[in-house]
Scaffold this active site. Structure first.
Site, PDB file in Angstrom:
ATOM      1  N   SER A  35       4.267  -8.444   1.257  1.00  0.00           N
ATOM      2  CA  SER A  35       5.061  -7.402   1.917  1.00  0.00           C
ATOM      3  C   SER A  35       4.280  -6.781   3.065  1.00  0.00           C
ATOM      4  O   SER A  35       3.047  -6.688   3.034  1.00  0.00           O
ATOM      5  CB  SER A  35       5.408  -6.317   0.901  1.00  0.00           C
ATOM      6  OG  SER A  35       5.915  -5.157   1.529  1.00  0.00           O
TER       7      SER A  35
ATOM      8  N   LYS B 194       0.809  -5.375  -4.062  1.00  0.00           N
ATOM      9  CA  LYS B 194       0.886  -6.561  -3.209  1.00  0.00           C
ATOM     10  C   LYS B 194      -0.478  -6.849  -2.582  1.00  0.00           C
ATOM     11  O   LYS B 194      -0.908  -8.012  -2.510  1.00  0.00           O
ATOM     12  CB  LYS B 194       1.946  -6.358  -2.118  1.00  0.00           C
ATOM     13  CG  LYS B 194       3.379  -6.318  -2.626  1.00  0.00           C
ATOM     14  CD  LYS B 194       3.813  -7.662  -3.215  1.00  0.00           C
ATOM     15  CE  LYS B 194       5.291  -7.689  -3.522  1.00  0.00           C
ATOM     16  NZ  LYS B 194       5.722  -8.962  -4.133  1.00  0.00           N
TER      17      LYS B 194
ATOM     18  N   TYR C  26       3.434   0.371  -4.936  1.00  0.00           N
ATOM     19  CA  TYR C  26       4.034  -0.959  -4.760  1.00  0.00           C
ATOM     20  C   TYR C  26       3.234  -1.756  -3.736  1.00  0.00           C
ATOM     21  O   TYR C  26       2.851  -2.901  -3.977  1.00  0.00           O
ATOM     22  CB  TYR C  26       5.492  -0.816  -4.305  1.00  0.00           C
ATOM     23  CG  TYR C  26       6.054  -2.082  -3.706  1.00  0.00           C
ATOM     24  CD1 TYR C  26       6.330  -3.188  -4.501  1.00  0.00           C
ATOM     25  CD2 TYR C  26       6.289  -2.182  -2.331  1.00  0.00           C
ATOM     26  CE1 TYR C  26       6.820  -4.364  -3.948  1.00  0.00           C
ATOM     27  CE2 TYR C  26       6.784  -3.343  -1.774  1.00  0.00           C
ATOM     28  CZ  TYR C  26       7.051  -4.429  -2.582  1.00  0.00           C
ATOM     29  OH  TYR C  26       7.532  -5.586  -2.028  1.00  0.00           O
TER      30      TYR C  26
END
Length: 350
Positions: free
Chosen positions: A132, A161, A157
């Protein structure tokens, strides 16, 4: 014989579109998903996978499987000889990750470690990872290229990643026969042109476009709801929106790159264009033919102001470029949502 590719989280939004592209490119996908963001269909097969089977007149091997279940994962690898793995499985909501950081670290990191360890044990050394643009954090310059510093993530989040990327990079350094392509997505929207598969968030959507499309589609379905709903929007955000089918085609290009014994490579998948929230609202109004009323709201915690890609490296080394413009993204999104007002649970009849 077609190469078998394991697709983790393959019943979800991006995974299901990649399954379509894999089949059309001549691969044989084997799909696993734990239904955390997918809908169970007939015969214990995810509804998105069932629809793909019907759309492409094919059969797809599907397993309900959680990557935290190491014995089940081992059993699957003993059954199949995979040429590569596409890893999409994981929790993915920025706002939720701020509220539930430990859950995000436990699920995303443990699942990825389990997967890589089982791959190593079964001599599967080719991986495409769903990363991402959140790994870049608050941009130091725009557009963002792959040389931009990473790790200063603004939410858990994004940190998961980043940590998974670092694990993959370190493993590829220590195991010279491993090849991995890390694909840093910008903002996927749109849907398959058939209207049969698309984004179907479980609960209230966390992202702008599926939220707007879902509510307007339900109003279209039931006049009793009325057309005066007002959305709360943070209008400061500028994002690089990319059609999910373009994104899926990028994964096929990444698979081909693995054939070059490429080691560990990183690519941005975006259009290189930034659109404001208000531009997106206007584009969605045009696609749906409906007015979207909104009010200004504060930026969500963990979000950044502007983020858009420099996709030059993917164009140069993968031979990939985004083909669909904003108008097409919104048209396909609206087709999916208007045909499936409540998502897979009450959509196109069988």
């Amino acid at each position: 014989m077609a190469e078998k590719v394991l697709v983790t989280g393959g019943a979800g939004y991006i995974g299901s579109h990649c399954v379509v592209e894999l089949i059309e490119a001549g691969y044989q996908p084997v799909v696993v998903d734990n239904y955390s963001n997918a809908v169970r269909g007939e015969g214990n097969v995810a509804e998105s996978i069932r629809r793909i089977e019907k759309l492409l007149n094919t059969s797809i091997e599907f397993h309900e499987l959680d990557l935290l279940d190491r014995p089940a994962l081992e059993k699957l690898f003993k059954k199949h000889s995979f040429s590569a793995v596409m890893h999409f499985a994981g929790l993915k909501a920025v706002g939720e990750s701020v509220e539930q950081p430990l859950r995000y670290y436990r699920v995303n990191l443990t699942a990825s470690m389990n997967l890589m360890e089982v791959m190593q044990a079964h001599n599967v050394h080719n991986l495409v990872f769903s990363s991402s643009a959140t790994v870049y954090g608050d941009p130091q310059h725009l557009p963002i290229d792959e040389r931009h510093p990473v790790g200063a993530c603004t939410n858990p989040y994004g940190k998961t990643k980043y940590f998974i990327e670092e694990m993959i990079k370190d493993h590829c350094k220590s195991e010279k026969d491993w090849n991995a392509v890390l694909l840093r997505y910008f903002n996927p929207i749109g849907a398959h042109s058939s209207g049969q598969i698309g984004e179907d968030p479980q609960g209230i959507p966390n992202n702008l476009m599926p939220y707007v499309a879902q509510v307007k589609a339900r109003q279209h379905l039931q006049d009793s709801v009325g057309n005066d709903a007002t959305f709360s929007l943070s209008v400061v955000g500028v994002r690089d929106y990319i059609h999910v089918v373009d994104l899926a085609k990028g994964h096929i290009a990444a698979l081909k790159k693995l054939k070059d014994n490429c080691g560990c490579q990183v690519y941005n998948l975006g259009t290189g264009k930034g659109y404001s929230v208000l531009q997106m609202v206007k584009a969605m109004e045009k696609a749906s033919g409906k007015e979207i009323k909104y009010k200004i709201a504060p930026r969500r915690e963990g979000d950044i102001a502007s983020c858009y890609a420099d996709p030059t490296l993917a164009e140069k080394e993968l031979g990939w470029t985004a083909a669909f413009d904003l108008e097409r993204m919104c048209e396909d999104l609206w087709r999916w949502q208007s045909m499936n007002p409540t998502g897979f649970t009450n959509g196109v009849p069988s």
